[in-house]
Motif scaffolding. Structure first.
Motif, PDB file in Angstrom:
ATOM      1  N   GLU B 129      10.326  13.783   1.878  1.00 11.43           N
ATOM      2  CA  GLU B 129       9.888  12.987   0.732  1.00 11.43           C
ATOM      3  C   GLU B 129      10.550  11.621   0.770  1.00 11.43           C
ATOM      4  O   GLU B 129      11.759  11.511   0.874  1.00 11.43           O
ATOM      5  CB  GLU B 129      10.237  13.703  -0.573  1.00 11.43           C
ATOM      6  N   THR B 130       9.745  10.593   0.744  1.00 10.49           N
ATOM      7  CA  THR B 130      10.273   9.220   0.766  1.00 10.49           C
ATOM      8  C   THR B 130       9.703   8.421  -0.394  1.00 10.49           C
ATOM      9  O   THR B 130       8.541   8.582  -0.753  1.00 10.49           O
ATOM     10  CB  THR B 130       9.845   8.495   2.061  1.00 10.49           C
ATOM     11  N   THR B 131      10.548   7.566  -0.936  1.00  8.40           N
ATOM     12  CA  THR B 131      10.060   6.678  -1.995  1.00  8.40           C
ATOM     13  C   THR B 131      10.445   5.244  -1.656  1.00  8.40           C
ATOM     14  O   THR B 131      11.592   4.967  -1.321  1.00  8.40           O
ATOM     15  CB  THR B 131      10.709   7.036  -3.343  1.00  8.40           C
ATOM     16  N   VAL B 132       9.459   4.371  -1.734  1.00 14.15           N
ATOM     17  CA  VAL B 132       9.735   2.956  -1.492  1.00 14.15           C
ATOM     18  C   VAL B 132       9.025   2.131  -2.552  1.00 14.15           C
ATOM     19  O   VAL B 132       8.127   2.623  -3.226  1.00 14.15           O
ATOM     20  CB  VAL B 132       9.243   2.490  -0.101  1.00 14.15           C
ATOM     21  N   ARG B 133       9.441   0.862  -2.657  1.00 16.27           N
ATOM     22  CA  ARG B 133       8.750  -0.032  -3.578  1.00 16.27           C
ATOM     23  C   ARG B 133       7.979  -1.065  -2.769  1.00 16.27           C
ATOM     24  O   ARG B 133       8.493  -1.613  -1.803  1.00 16.27           O
ATOM     25  CB  ARG B 133       9.747  -0.738  -4.506  1.00 16.27           C
ATOM     26  N   ARG B 134       6.744  -1.253  -3.163  1.00 10.67           N
ATOM     27  CA  ARG B 134       5.907  -2.202  -2.438  1.00 10.67           C
ATOM     28  C   ARG B 134       5.156  -3.072  -3.424  1.00 10.67           C
ATOM     29  O   ARG B 134       4.908  -2.684  -4.561  1.00 10.67           O
ATOM     30  CB  ARG B 134       4.870  -1.456  -1.577  1.00 10.67           C
ATOM     31  N   ARG B 135       4.741  -4.239  -2.950  1.00 13.47           N
ATOM     32  CA  ARG B 135       3.879  -5.065  -3.783  1.00 13.47           C
ATOM     33  C   ARG B 135       2.516  -5.204  -3.120  1.00 13.47           C
ATOM     34  O   ARG B 135       2.323  -4.819  -1.974  1.00 13.47           O
ATOM     35  CB  ARG B 135       4.496  -6.431  -4.068  1.00 13.47           C
ATOM     36  N   PHE B 136       1.585  -5.759  -3.879  1.00 18.62           N
ATOM     37  CA  PHE B 136       0.197  -5.801  -3.435  1.00 18.62           C
ATOM     38  C   PHE B 136       0.043  -6.477  -2.079  1.00 18.62           C
ATOM     39  O   PHE B 136      -0.677  -5.986  -1.209  1.00 18.62           O
ATOM     40  CB  PHE B 136      -0.666  -6.497  -4.489  1.00 18.62           C
ATOM     41  N   SER B 137       0.741  -7.583  -1.865  1.00 11.36           N
ATOM     42  CA  SER B 137       0.574  -8.290  -0.597  1.00 11.36           C
ATOM     43  C   SER B 137       1.060  -7.451   0.575  1.00 11.36           C
ATOM     44  O   SER B 137       0.585  -7.615   1.698  1.00 11.36           O
ATOM     45  CB  SER B 137       1.284  -9.635  -0.626  1.00 11.36           C
ATOM     46  N   ASP B 138       1.986  -6.511   0.317  1.00 11.88           N
ATOM     47  CA  ASP B 138       2.418  -5.607   1.390  1.00 11.88           C
ATOM     48  C   ASP B 138       1.255  -4.753   1.873  1.00 11.88           C
ATOM     49  O   ASP B 138       1.075  -4.537   3.077  1.00 11.88           O
ATOM     50  CB  ASP B 138       3.543  -4.685   0.887  1.00 11.88           C
ATOM     51  N   PHE B 139       0.486  -4.269   0.910  1.00 13.15           N
ATOM     52  CA  PHE B 139      -0.678  -3.450   1.278  1.00 13.15           C
ATOM     53  C   PHE B 139      -1.663  -4.270   2.104  1.00 13.15           C
ATOM     54  O   PHE B 139      -2.217  -3.808   3.105  1.00 13.15           O
ATOM     55  CB  PHE B 139      -1.393  -2.937   0.026  1.00 13.15           C
ATOM     56  N   LEU B 140      -1.891  -5.498   1.642  1.00 16.05           N
ATOM     57  CA  LEU B 140      -2.834  -6.361   2.358  1.00 16.05           C
ATOM     58  C   LEU B 140      -2.324  -6.643   3.764  1.00 16.05           C
ATOM     59  O   LEU B 140      -3.088  -6.680   4.730  1.00 16.05           O
ATOM     60  CB  LEU B 140      -3.039  -7.677   1.612  1.00 16.05           C
ATOM     61  N   GLY B 141      -0.995  -6.854   3.875  1.00 14.84           N
ATOM     62  CA  GLY B 141      -0.414  -7.106   5.190  1.00 14.84           C
ATOM     63  C   GLY B 141      -0.625  -5.935   6.124  1.00 14.84           C
ATOM     64  O   GLY B 141      -1.007  -6.092   7.290  1.00 14.84           O
ATOM     65  N   LEU B 142      -0.401  -4.742   5.598  1.00 12.05           N
ATOM     66  CA  LEU B 142      -0.614  -3.536   6.403  1.00 12.05           C
ATOM     67  C   LEU B 142      -2.043  -3.477   6.899  1.00 12.05           C
ATOM     68  O   LEU B 142      -2.309  -3.242   8.084  1.00 12.05           O
ATOM     69  CB  LEU B 142      -0.286  -2.302   5.557  1.00 12.05           C
TER      70      LEU B 142
END
Lengths: 405, 475
Positions: B129-142
């Motif tokens: 189980e992993t938890t991280v914090r991301r923002r919208f631009s991270d998703f777009l970058g991926l």
């Protein structure tokens, strides 16, 4: 576009008003109506045992304007000042479905044939509903008159029922129309009088307060009910678009259900409210007339006092005062009778219509259940590309319901 | 029965696609266009509306039946999923949740941070189980990384949720109202669906960027996703160029499967878009209905108050209450309409655009191959022309040069052909996987949506049945 309704449809048309009077000596109905362009021609059919009529069973064609003429004739009759004159039926309004039909025609290119047919069907149903409604409203007007002990004997009413020629010769000409406009202005002045006058009778005081308040509330409710049914109609239309896109093959119960709910609710709740809104206005009119006679009476009293002071034309003033008092008493007496029976009528009508509305809602909700699963079976079939058996799907739905219970 | 005839006809057009599904699951290398004998006696039992016990894809199993030799009834029981899981190794067991949207920062530089929680039992991940914090631009970058890596070789990369300037500005400015809360919820849900779709893809799951996204606590800021950045502008230019190229490429489609699939996706695209628009309309109207019902309820209550007949007054107040409850019902239904139905359709409209993009890449690959071949041909012509040239001293040098070029080009042509075949093969696999996923997705959502509809209707019945005695009690 011409269309007629026949007896079987009439059976289903439900009345918003009830007849508390079981007298069958004068039975009126509108078995048939024809719609041509803007004009609706009603066939008024009378069955009577009264000797005042020439024949026991007869029919005449009438137009909406004839009804208005009759109503105004009754209102203008001095003798009926103390009675609640049933409200005139509203003009047949095909504007809304006609506009929609126009829009549909314009958007035909963008829709599939199926969708277009369905929308057209819905529109035709709406048109028919409006048509049925207007027939019903005209019929109720006549039936109210026929069940009233005094109004049913009115000469103009008899002419309306019997005269087998065109009534247009007797209808308002332009001058008289102007006169009625003037009369409306006088009426609004009356509203000021009625609120200002000091009431001598408790009963009327109560009635006045009640009617004024109720009248505004019911107007408000009617407007909002109309908005609500319009929104419901929009949702139903959306279902048509969706289901046609789903390429449904067979019966689309879902849309019919939603559509029916909208139009039946229309007939029930909104019509009920609309009708009583107008009826309450008629009751208020009675109060105005009575208030006017009271004002007249008070004025005549003042005039008498002045005459006595000057010792001039006392007899004439006395007579005037007597007349005013008589008129006022007559109106008060009949007014009380009318208003009491009005209340009884209203309560019964509300009850009947609310029950019917609730029963319809339940019926449609139950049908909606199966309708939804049917249309979604087809949806799954299309989108998922697999073959579901209908049996399996309803089984799964039932198990969902059971698990929830 | 007419229904079964249509079923049959429909099935016929689908057989090639499902053939592929069968190929994929059995890992049998067959030519895509192999005819499957569909003689009537075999098909009849499938088409009858008899009590088929399971909601299963029947056709592929029917095709497998003659090969596997199992009894027809038994085959009907086994779902395609089971067959696939028998073949695959590590069963897919992963759950990603996007939650806890929190505003970070202030003013125009503010952004929404989301918590991404990954729960899995798969061995390729370091922790359960992993938890991280991301923002919208991270998703777009991926997404942009994955797209640049995989799209052009034929993998259908799930598209990321769309940017929304209006929505984000409201959030940045700090408007704490219903519409910005709705926007955040809509985005959160979309991000979750995006991640789940991405990891369901067996190839993308193993991509190092995906793993990094899910596991590492710090991620380099994906600046290139901004619309006005250098990369953003380059993207726009490329898109325009692509559009022009697409119009000029005229591909000789030798493979009927691709022709058919292409058409199929075009149709599906149209239909889904239309459906999506209709459903959005429905959501809007249902919200309106809810508002109007609430306002009517209020006025009915007031009417009940001013009514002097006691029983009628009570009935009217009850009516008002019923309508109020119904309004809430409409609201909930609208919510379900939207989140279940409309968003799913929107996702698939975007996904199909990605699929079409993949088909376009194949076209480009083909075109490149053909161009190289043409060039080779020209060079060969040039070579043979040299034979007749009258410059003996330069002849040998020129001939050598040309020979070199020709060799090079021959190599390129071979590579081009290989690339084209590879992308075609990949696309076939991808499309069948896509279809399977689509079926699963829609099934889950439709059943949920149906449930909600049924529930609404049941509640309606309850409310009105409770009201009926009140109406009858008016005396």
């Amino acid at each position: 576009m011409t269309s007629t309704i026949d007896d079987s449809d009439k059976e289903k048309a439900l009345s918003v008003s009830v007849d508390l009077n079981n007298d069958t000596s004068l039975l009126i109905d509108i078995p048939d109506a024809l719609c041509e362009r803007d004009k609706v021609k009603f066939t008024v059919h009378t069955k009577t045992t009264l000797s005042s009529f020439q024949k026991p069973d007869f029919s005449v064609p009438r137009q909406h304007e004839d009804f208005i003429w009759l109503h105004d004739a009754l209102v203008e009759t001095e003798d009926y000042a103390g009675l609640i004159i049933p409200p005139a039926p509203p003009k047949p309004d095909f504007e809304s479905p006609r506009e929609k039909m126009h829009k549909l025609g314009e958007g035909e290119a963008t829709m599939t044939k199926e969708e277009y047919t369905k929308m057209k069907q819905e529109l035709e149903a709406e048109y028919l509903a409006v048509f049925k409604k207007t027939v019903q409203v005209h019929e109720v007007f006549l039936q109210r008159l026929s069940s009233h002990p005094i109004l049913s004997k009115d000469r103009n009413f008899q002419i309306f029922l019997e005269y087998d020629q065109d009534l247009s010769v007797r209808r308002k000409n332009a001058k008289e129309t102007f006169g009625s406009f003037f009369k409306n202005m006088v009426k609004s002045a009356d509203e000021v009088i009625i609120s200002g006058i000091k009431e001598v009778d408790d009963f009327f005081e109560q009635e006045k307060t009640f009617l004024l308040d109720y009248s505004s509330k019911i107007k408000d409710s009617t407007a909002r009910a109309e908005k609500m049914t319009r929104s419901h109609k929009n949702v139903a239309d959306d279902y048509i678009h969706i289901s046609s896109t789903l390429n449904s093959l067979s019966v689309d119960d879902n849309t019919k259900v939603e559509g029916r709910v909208a139009s039946d609710q229309e007939l029930k709740l909104t019509e009920l409210l609309r009708y009583y809104m107008r009826d309450i206005q008629a009751a208020k009119d009675l109060l105005y007339r009575r208030a006017r006679t009271l004002a007249d009476y008070e004025n005549s009293n003042k005039a008498l006092d002045k005459a006595r002071l000057k010792s001039k034309a006392v007899a004439a003033a006395e007579e005037q005062q007597q007349q005013c008092l008589q008129r006022f008493n007559k109106l008060s007496e009949s007014g009380k009778r009318e208003l009491t029976s009005f209340k009884g009528r209203r309560v019964v009508a509300f009850r009947k219509n609310l029950i019917e509305m609730a029963e319809l809602e339940i019926k449609h909700a139950k049908v909606g259940q199966t309708g939804d699963s049917l249309s979604f079976y087809l949806f799954l079939y299309f989108i998922l590309g697999q073959k579901f058996t209908y049996a399996k799907l309803t089984v799964s739905l039932n198990s969902l319901e059971n698990s929830r219970k | 029965m007419d229904l079964s005839k249509k079923t049959f006809h429909w099935m016929m057009t689908q057989r090639i696609c499902l053939q592929e599904t069968a190929c994929y699951t059995n890992a049998v290398t067959q030519e895509a266009t192999e005819e499957v004998s569909l003689d009537s006696p075999e098909r009849e039992p499938i088409l009858s509306d008899g009590p088929s016990p399971a909601i299963t894809p029947v056709t592929p199993t029917a095709m497998l039946t003659p090969r596997m030799g199992l009894g027809t009834a038994e085959m009907f029981e086994r779902s395609l999923d089971e067959i696939e899981e028998d073949d695959s190794g590590d069963t897919f067991d992963m759950h990603i949740a996007v939650s806890d949207p929190e505003k970070v920062g202030d003013g125009m530089n503010a952004y929404m941070g989301y918590k991404v929680t990954t729960k899995t039992s798969m061995t390729i991940f370091s922790k359960n189980e992993t938890t991280v914090r991301r923002r919208f631009s991270d998703f777009l970058g991926l997404h942009s990384k994955l797209a640049s890596r995989y799209l052009h070789i034929g993998y259908i990369v799930p598209p990321a949720p769309e940017k929304s300037i209006v929505g984000m500005t409201k959030v940045k400015v700090g408007k704490e109202d219903l519409s910005s809360a709705e926007f955040v919820e809509k985005r959160r849900s979309a991000l979750e669906r995006y991640l789940m779709r991405t990891v369901k893809h067996p190839i993308l799951l193993k991509d190092p960027d995906v793993m990094m996204f899910l596991e590492s606590s710090e991620l380099p800021r994906a600046v290139s996703t901004q619309a006005l950045s250098g990369a953003g502008i380059l993207r726009m230019v490329n898109k325009a160029a692509d559009a022009v190229n697409k119009m000029t490429i005229k591909m000789n489609e030798s493979d009927a499967w691709f022709e058919e699939k292409h058409q199929q996706f075009e149709n599906l695209d149209l239909q889904l878009r239309k459906l999506h628009a209709s459903v959005e309309c429905l959501v809007c109207h249902r919200k309106e209905l809810s508002v109007n019902t609430a306002s009517f309820a209020k006025s009915a209550a007031m009417l009940g108050n001013s009514e002097d007949h006691t029983a009628l007054s009570r009935a009217l107040s009850q009516l008002a209450e019923v309508e109020e409850k119904i309004d809430q019902l409409h609201q909930d239904q609208a919510y379900a309409d939207f989140y279940l139905f409309s968003e799913l359709l929107g996702d698939y409209v975007r996904l199909i655009t990605a699929v079409k993009g993949v088909f376009d890449h194949r076209m480009k690959t083909w075109s490149k191959w053909q161009d190289t071949q043409l060039l080779l041909q020209k060079k060969r012509e040039a070579e043979s022309k040299l034979q007749f040239a009258n410059k003996p001293d330069k002849l040998q040098q020129a001939q050598d040069e040309i020979k070199e070029e020709i060799e090079e080009l021959e190599g390129k042509v071979q590579q081009g052909e290989k690339d084209f075949e590879l992308i075609s093969k990949t696309i076939r696999k991808e499309v069948s996987r896509f279809e399977k996923e689509r079926v699963k997705d829609f099934k889950v959502v439709i059943i949920k949506y149906l449930e909600s509809l049924v529930q609404t209707q049941q509640q309606l019945i309850k409310y009105w049945e409770a009201f009926l005695p009140e109406a009858k009690a008016i005396a």
